[in-house]
Design a protein around this motif. Sequence first.
Motif, PDB file in Angstrom:
ATOM      1  N   LEU A 222     -44.005   1.062 -32.103  1.00  0.00           N
ATOM      2  CA  LEU A 222     -44.595   0.538 -33.327  1.00  0.00           C
ATOM      3  C   LEU A 222     -43.463  -0.067 -34.133  1.00  0.00           C
ATOM      4  O   LEU A 222     -42.446   0.584 -34.355  1.00  0.00           O
ATOM      5  CB  LEU A 222     -45.271   1.647 -34.127  1.00  0.00           C
ATOM      6  N   ALA A 223     -43.618  -1.291 -34.568  1.00  0.00           N
ATOM      7  CA  ALA A 223     -42.571  -1.973 -35.323  1.00  0.00           C
ATOM      8  C   ALA A 223     -43.090  -2.320 -36.705  1.00  0.00           C
ATOM      9  O   ALA A 223     -44.296  -2.467 -36.917  1.00  0.00           O
ATOM     10  CB  ALA A 223     -42.141  -3.231 -34.582  1.00  0.00           C
ATOM     11  N   MET A 224     -42.162  -2.444 -37.641  1.00  0.00           N
ATOM     12  CA  MET A 224     -42.535  -2.812 -39.003  1.00  0.00           C
ATOM     13  C   MET A 224     -41.994  -4.205 -39.316  1.00  0.00           C
ATOM     14  O   MET A 224     -40.796  -4.454 -39.171  1.00  0.00           O
ATOM     15  CB  MET A 224     -41.990  -1.801 -39.993  1.00  0.00           C
ATOM     16  N   ALA A 225     -42.887  -5.085 -39.733  1.00  0.00           N
ATOM     17  CA  ALA A 225     -42.506  -6.448 -40.070  1.00  0.00           C
ATOM     18  C   ALA A 225     -41.896  -6.485 -41.463  1.00  0.00           C
ATOM     19  O   ALA A 225     -42.331  -5.773 -42.363  1.00  0.00           O
ATOM     20  CB  ALA A 225     -43.725  -7.361 -40.020  1.00  0.00           C
ATOM     21  N   ASP A 226     -40.888  -7.306 -41.631  1.00  0.00           N
ATOM     22  CA  ASP A 226     -40.299  -7.517 -42.950  1.00  0.00           C
ATOM     23  C   ASP A 226     -41.266  -8.320 -43.812  1.00  0.00           C
ATOM     24  O   ASP A 226     -42.128  -9.035 -43.307  1.00  0.00           O
ATOM     25  CB  ASP A 226     -38.982  -8.286 -42.845  1.00  0.00           C
ATOM     26  N   GLN A 227     -41.098  -8.221 -45.105  1.00  0.00           N
ATOM     27  CA  GLN A 227     -41.927  -8.956 -46.051  1.00  0.00           C
ATOM     28  C   GLN A 227     -41.881 -10.449 -45.765  1.00  0.00           C
ATOM     29  O   GLN A 227     -42.882 -11.139 -45.824  1.00  0.00           O
ATOM     30  CB  GLN A 227     -41.428  -8.679 -47.472  1.00  0.00           C
ATOM     31  N   LYS A 228     -40.717 -10.959 -45.420  1.00  0.00           N
ATOM     32  CA  LYS A 228     -40.532 -12.399 -45.207  1.00  0.00           C
ATOM     33  C   LYS A 228     -41.207 -12.908 -43.938  1.00  0.00           C
ATOM     34  O   LYS A 228     -41.624 -14.050 -43.875  1.00  0.00           O
ATOM     35  CB  LYS A 228     -39.042 -12.730 -45.117  1.00  0.00           C
ATOM     36  N   THR A 229     -41.289 -12.060 -42.897  1.00  0.00           N
ATOM     37  CA  THR A 229     -41.804 -12.524 -41.607  1.00  0.00           C
ATOM     38  C   THR A 229     -43.319 -12.439 -41.495  1.00  0.00           C
ATOM     39  O   THR A 229     -43.890 -13.003 -40.574  1.00  0.00           O
ATOM     40  CB  THR A 229     -41.180 -11.726 -40.459  1.00  0.00           C
ATOM     41  N   ARG A 230     -43.974 -11.756 -42.421  1.00  0.00           N
ATOM     42  CA  ARG A 230     -45.438 -11.660 -42.371  1.00  0.00           C
ATOM     43  C   ARG A 230     -46.053 -12.980 -42.808  1.00  0.00           C
ATOM     44  O   ARG A 230     -45.570 -13.637 -43.716  1.00  0.00           O
ATOM     45  CB  ARG A 230     -45.947 -10.533 -43.266  1.00  0.00           C
ATOM     46  N   GLN A 231     -47.141 -13.345 -42.148  1.00  0.00           N
ATOM     47  CA  GLN A 231     -47.836 -14.597 -42.447  1.00  0.00           C
ATOM     48  C   GLN A 231     -48.471 -14.558 -43.835  1.00  0.00           C
ATOM     49  O   GLN A 231     -48.402 -15.504 -44.593  1.00  0.00           O
ATOM     50  CB  GLN A 231     -48.921 -14.866 -41.399  1.00  0.00           C
TER      51      GLN A 231
END
Length: 85
Positions: free
Chosen positions: A30-39
């Motif tokens: 399970l990975a967590m996306a950074d705020q910047k990389t989320r659509q």
Amino acid sequence: MVKADGNTSYRKLRGKDYKGEIVCFAETVLAMADQKTRQNQAESRCFSGVWVGKTTTADEHIVLTENGVRLARTIRRREELGRWN
């Protein structure tokens, strides 16, 4: 991998041991996306994928998903039974 002289390639190159987090190749995480990389904000922060390595420049995790390759700063290992799905 520790070589015959007792050192890893990372230690030979940089003069110190690697302290970053790694998991087995092709393990489901399970990975967590950074705020910047989320659509968009509605998109979930967590996503599931297959761990294939780390970047050399930013030390980010490289995770394969159904939608392609994604980078993540943080990962979580799954339970023992779910790691190899």
